[in-house]
Enzyme design. Structure first.
Site, PDB file in Angstrom:
ATOM      1  CB  THR A1150     -14.391 -24.614  -6.008  1.00 45.49           C
ATOM      2  OG1 THR A1150     -14.826 -23.405  -6.617  1.00 45.49           O
ATOM      3  CG2 THR A1150     -13.005 -24.412  -5.413  1.00 45.49           C
ATOM      4  CB  CYS A1151     -18.029 -24.728 -10.083  1.00 41.45           C
ATOM      5  SG  CYS A1151     -17.007 -24.791 -11.545  1.00 41.45           S
TER       6      CYS A1151
END
Length: 1183
Positions: A1150-1151
């Site tokens: 997700t980063c």
């Protein structure tokens, strides 16, 4: 020997000249002495005669003076002399002998002798010494007899007169002719200060004479028919009554109440023949005698009697005057007006003097109601209205001066207040002359508006009616609270009905009409509405019943030169000026009185729909080009309607607004809001209003306030069609371009009504502000200047707070590099290219907004929105943590990082600073916090019984850790009971406490941190729901076409790869919108797409072909890329690592917004595995 030239004859000449000068000097001295002697002798003679006249009068009226100690000693000496002389010498003989002795025995000497010092010296001393014993005896006797009538100059004594008006002692009865002469002598020697008490006894004697005597030879008033003395008697009576007026002028009611009663009774008795007992039966003489009384009153009026009466009432204070005196003053005023035949001069004097007495008619109505009713039967009020209602008549006659001072402002306010009260008491005149009444009161209000400063300064004082006032209020401070009550009659139902007579009685020009579709649906639910209305308060019931069943839309038909249109404009101007003059409390009371008045608001809306050629809304737009004076009456209708509507909307809940639709149908509000939007935009875009000093600012402010209330309602729960708030006249790009160039009108547009351009354009504008700020600070991706921090995953919040809370706002806006390390101090793998910071930000936000940390709570009702916890103070250093969290959220918005954090709407309003907006209603937001609590408050609002029976007070009790704590909603709230009158205030105060006051400190800290990164001017373009979209992304379905255009592929994947095509097909055909949101959250940690599309997503959305877990992934080698690109899979006989993990689940970072997909053999496998991954939330794997 004589000197040469100097002979003996010269000495003789000089000696003779000197002798002549001496003789001349002596002659001059003797002449002067004779003059002085004559003056002294005349003074002593007059004094003696005066004493004799006093004695004669005192014996008649029974006056006895209290003697001082010095006078007592003189009396004793006089008594001893009297005992030695048994014979009395006639007065004339004594005077003659004294004169002869004085002339014979006076020895002239120089003016420096001991017998003549100063101007008169001790002239009486040698005179007394040369008098014979007989004179001494007579003098002593006279001193003793006349002493009670002598007034001591140094020690004034008060006469012992009875407190009642009728004397209880027996008085001498003498013929009226003799009484006339005695009074004439007394008036000749009267000294107003020294003879005050003696004159009071004279008045009492005369009053007693008039009340009791029936003989024409004894009664004093019988001289009015005396053949020879009538003229001189009238002259004497005028002088007596004028002296009474002068005593009234200087009287102090608190110390001399009985004296005031006597003097007023003198004026009452001797100016009305009906009080003259002796002539009561001679009715034939009454008309003539009444003319005599009228002539006396006219002369008194010429001397200023009316002003003296007004000064008495104003100076001493009406609270100190007893009922009988108050009745007497009003009776005298009525007689003065009648005697002058209600001339213009007397009407002007009455208005300037009597009407300006603070709260005069309020005291009259409470103390002398019958006398007031008698006064109202005179034509005084009608004459005042007829004379002064003409435009600028009050200024012309000097009632409202041009160069006004604070005292003139106070007088004008008192005149207006008294006039309003007597108009309410005289209903017939108010109804018949309502047009003239409005014109007259408008003159006073215009004067007050121009000359009263409502700004707080060092020299201003608080006025209960005008607010901050620059004048001295000490003189009438005790009466102003009663003046306030008189002013409150301005919105009394009786007065309002009379003023709005035309608009309330007009018949509609368009009785027949069509009901729009939505209104038809509304009318079909009338039975349900009737059930709701049973719960209404009495005010809302009347409004609901007065609202037309059909929707009223602008049609036009009444020209501006129609009489009813002009009258209605004047009436609206009256109340509009009042709202601009009076203080905030009176403004609210006035709006409440007008708004809840039966039919006024609804009929005013119908009137607006019918004026002009196509309705008043277009008329108001065209009136912007008129001069301010010409446009003022027209805009008075518009602004009063806006103020009244905004006031009632602020207290309506959603059931009343949306379901019961009080006081307007929703279609009507759509029309109103559309016009208001055009009006406000044109005022700003045409630069008609540029600052607070613009003449059109009050009109703009009223329209803007109502516009924002309707917009806030619609933003929270829509009732307008899509695109309703967008501007149709100017392109959004034009406005945005002018904003970027700094044009003043465009900046004011974005400050006041930013919603007229689409939300997307405003987000672009916001991003441009952020980009400009970054350029100003020198922040760019290639800039090596960055802040490096190291944090532990187990202590994410603590480490982040320690390292980021103390850095400056400018530094926080820059690039921040994050390095994770474990509890052993070893760094985790991975390089932060903005992705790790995004992960850090997401994780820290997730922790601090977790309700378990007790910084934030979730709302009830199933919405689960976040807001600061009232019990956060149990957390150590909680305010600093709130400030830190605000900074982190600001950083996320600054960087365009969307976070899936749902905030409560009322908290977002706090973040925007909108909770302090004018007429903001916290009750509207309460359901989002606590539905049950909201239902309880609305039950109190609609309760039909007596609220006081419930025993509620202005307090709020809550359970804190098992202990009940009570909080006052207002100062001293525990002692203030909730009643039917103040329950609306209680409901709104309690709602405001729950949503704002209770979390005030936490909110301030959070907002302070957020605004240290995000300027409030940037977010002012958004409403609360739009700010939520700015934080968490757009609340719409994911645009797959946009996502396809902005995807980066790695590991052999490309846009035509079969796995990629399968993925798009699954998302488009097989997934629902909620499943697509779950997929987006699986990859990016946020379920909502970016506001401006996926091109704004940072880092960019990425899909990578991965066959093995991350810890065994060698990266994008040539073999892996070729195998993925050529859609090849490892052979069964090979020892490839991919064979160890057949059909593994997709993963995501997700980063980096990275989706890792294996090269699945079929679409069904991809669909199943993707479904499992999203459901299990495989989550973040460090790349």
């Amino acid at each position: 020997m004589y000197q040469s030239g100097h002979t003996k004859s010269d000495d003789l000449i000089e000696s003779a000249r000197h002798a002549r000068e001496v003789r001349s000097l002596k002659r001059r001295q003797e002449s002067a002495a004779i003059v002085v002697q004559s003056a002294v002798r005349g003074h002593m003679t007059r004094k003696k005669i005066k004493q004799e006249w006093y004695k004669e009068l005192d014996e008649l009226i029974g006056y006895q003076k209290k003697a001082t100690s010095k006078q007592n000693s003189q009396n004793q000496t006089g008594a001893q002399c009297e005992n030695k002389n048994l014979e009395q010498t006639p007065v004339k003989e004594v005077e003659y002998e004294k004169t002869e002795v004085a002339l014979d025995q006076w020895k002239f000497a120089s003016f420096g002798s001991n017998t003549l010092t100063g101007a008169y010296g001790n002239f009486a001393v040698p005179l007394q010494q040369t008098s014979n014993a007989k004179d001494k005896q007579n003098s002593g006797a006279k001193t003793q007899n006349q002493q009670p009538g002598v007034k001591n100059h140094t020690n004034s004594a008060t006469g012992a007169f009875p407190k009642t008006l009728e004397k209880k002692v027996s008085l001498k009865v003498i013929p009226n002719t003799q009484l006339y002469r005695i009074i004439q002598k007394f008036l000749f020697v009267l000294h107003q200060h020294q003879d005050k008490d003696r004159f009071l006894f004279v008045c009492q004697y005369l009053l007693n004479n008039v009340d009791k005597e029936t003989s024409t030879k004894i009664a004093y008033v019988a001289l009015s028919v005396h053949k020879h003395l009538v003229n001189v008697w009238i002259k004497q009576l005028k002088k007596l009554l004028w002296i009474c007026c002068k005593f009234i002028k200087n009287i102090q009611i608190s110390k001399e109440p009985d004296q005031l009663s006597v003097h007023l009774r003198m004026l009452i008795t001797f100016t009305d023949v009906n009080h003259w007992k002796v002539l009561k039966k001679r009715t034939a003489l009454h008309p003539v005698l009444s003319q005599v009384c009228a002539g006396i009153l006219c002369e008194l009026q010429q001397h200023g009697c009316l002003s003296i009466i007004a000064q008495l009432l104003s100076k001493n204070g009406l609270a100190l005057i007893n009922t009988s005196s108050l009745q007497a003053t009003l009776t005298i005023v009525s007689r003065l007006m009648s005697a002058n035949k209600f001339s213009d001069e007397s009407i002007i004097m009455f208005s300037m003097s009597v009407l300006s007495v603070p709260s005069l008619f309020w005291h009259m109505s409470t103390k002398a109601s019958q006398c007031l009713q008698t006064f109202l039967e005179t034509p005084t009020l009608e004459k005042v209205i007829s004379l002064l209602h003409v435009e600028n008549a009050c200024s012309k006659y000097g009632i409202l001066p041009q160069n006004a001072k604070p005292v003139h402002v106070t007088q004008a306010l008192c005149m207006c207040a008294n006039l309003i009260q007597i108009l309410c008491a005289e209903k017939i005149i108010l109804q018949n002359k309502h047009v003239d009444v409005v014109m007259l009161i408008n003159q006073f209000l215009c004067f007050l508006n121009e000359n009263s400063s409502r700004q707080k300064t060092s020299a201003s004082m608080w006025h209960v009616v005008l607010g901050y006032f620059s004048g001295n209020l000490s003189e009438h401070s005790d009466s102003m609270h009663l003046v306030k009550k008189q002013i409150e009659l301005l919105w009394n139902p009786l007065f309002v009905k009379a003023v709005f007579h035309d608009v309330l009685t007009l018949k509609s020009l368009h009785e027949e009409g069509t009901i729009p579709t939505q209104a038809a649906r509304i009318s079909s639910r009338q039975k349900d509405k009737a059930k709701f209305s049973d719960k209404f308060g009495s005010f809302l019931k009347r409004i609901a019943s007065s609202r037309p069943e059909k929707v009223l839309l602008p049609t036009g038909g009444r020209k501006m030169d129609y009489v009813e249109v002009k009258n209605t404009c004047s009436a609206c101007l009256l109340y509009r000026r009042s709202l601009s003059i009076f203080n905030k409390q009176l403004q609210l009371e006035m709006l409440t009185g007008l708004t809840f008045m039966d039919e006024v608001l609804c009929r005013l809306w119908r009137f607006i729909c019918e004026i002009g050629s196509s309705g008043g809304l277009q008329l108001f737009l065209s009136s912007l080009m008129l001069p301010p004076d010409a446009a003022e009456p027209i805009f008075a209708v518009f602004t009063l309607f806006c103020d009244m509507t905004a006031h009632i909307l602020s207290i309506l809940d959603d059931v009343e607004f949306y379901d019961q639709q009080v006081p307007f149908h929703l279609e009507e509000l759509v029309t109103v809001s559309n016009f208001l939007l055009q009006f406000v935009f044109k005022v700003i875009w045409s630069c008609i209003v540029t600052d607070l000093q613009s003449p059109m600012y009050p009109v703009f402010n009223s329209s803007y306030t109502l516009l924002m209330m309707l917009y806030d309602r619609d933003a929270r729960r829509a009732f307008t069609p899509n695109g309703h708030w967008l501007c149709k006249d100017v392109k959004p790009s034009t406005i945005r371009g002018e904003v970027e160039k700094g044009v003043a009108r465009a900046k004011l547009i974005m400050e006041k009504i930013p919603f007229i351009i689409p939300h997307k354009d405003r987000v672009i504008l916001f991003n441009s502000f952020v980009a400009a700020d970054k350029n100003l600070l020198g922040i760019s991706p290639g800039n090596d200047a960055s802040i490096h921090i190291r944090v532990r995953r187990s202590r994410l919040v603590e480490d982040g707070f320690d390292q980021l809370s103390n850095i400056s706002s400018d530094a926080l806006k820059g690039i921040i590099r994050v390095k994770f390390f474990n509890d052993l101090g070893l760094d985790e793998a991975g390089i932060d290219q903005d992705g790790v910071f995004k992960e850090f930000l997401e994780e820290i936000i997730k922790k601090v907004f977790n309700p378990d940390m007790n910084l934030f709570k979730v709302t009830g009702g199933g919405e689960s929105k976040l807001y600061p916890s009232p019990l956060s103070h149990m957390q150590y250093n909680h305010l600093d943590l709130f400030s830190f969290v605000g900074r982190m959220l600001g950083k996320a918005v600054y960087e365009g990082i969307v976070l899936d954090i749902p905030f409560a709407n009322f908290f977002l309003r706090n973040l925007l600073g909108q909770h302090q907006a004018k007429l903001y209603s916290p009750l509207d937001e309460l359901p989002s916090l606590d539905v049950e609590f909201y239902n309880n408050l609305t039950w109190i609002k609609r309760y039909d019984g007596d609220i006081a029976d419930l025993g509620l007070t202005f307090t709020f009790e809550e359970d804190v850790m098992g202990k009940v704590e009570s909080h006052d909603l207002v100062p001293g709230g525990s002692a203030i009971s909730v009643t039917n009158e103040n329950r609306i205030m209680y409901i709104h105060t309690l709602a405001h406490y729950r949503m704002h006051t209770q979390i005030q400190q936490q909110t301030r800290a959070f907002v302070r941190g957020f605004r240290s990164v995000i300027s409030p001017q940037w977010t002012s373009m958004f409403s609360a729901p739009e700010l939520q979209r700015l934080i968490s992304g757009d609340n719409v379905d994911m645009d797959l076409a946009d996502l396809k255009k902005n995807v980066v592929y790695y590991g052999g994947f490309h846009s035509r790869h079969r796995v990629v095509l399968w993925l798009w097909d699954i998302l488009e055909r097989d997934y629902t919108p909620s499943q697509r949101s779950a997929f987006l959250k699986f990859v990016t940690s946020c379920s909502r797409p970016p506001l401006l599309g996926f091109q704004q997503l940072q880092p960019q959305f990425t899909i990578r072909c991965v066959e093995v877990p991350d810890d065994e992934d060698p990266g994008d080698t040539v073999a892996n890329v070729l195998r993925g690109f050529l859609r090849l899979s490892a052979t069964k006989g090979s020892n490839s690592k991919s064979q160890k993990y057949p059909h593994r689940l997709p993963t995501a970072s997700t980063c980096f917004n990275l989706l890792k997909l294996p090269n699945y053999p079929s679409k069904d496998v991809l669909k199943e595995k993707l479904k499992q991954a999203i459901a299990n939330n495989t989550g973040f794997e460090l790349s």
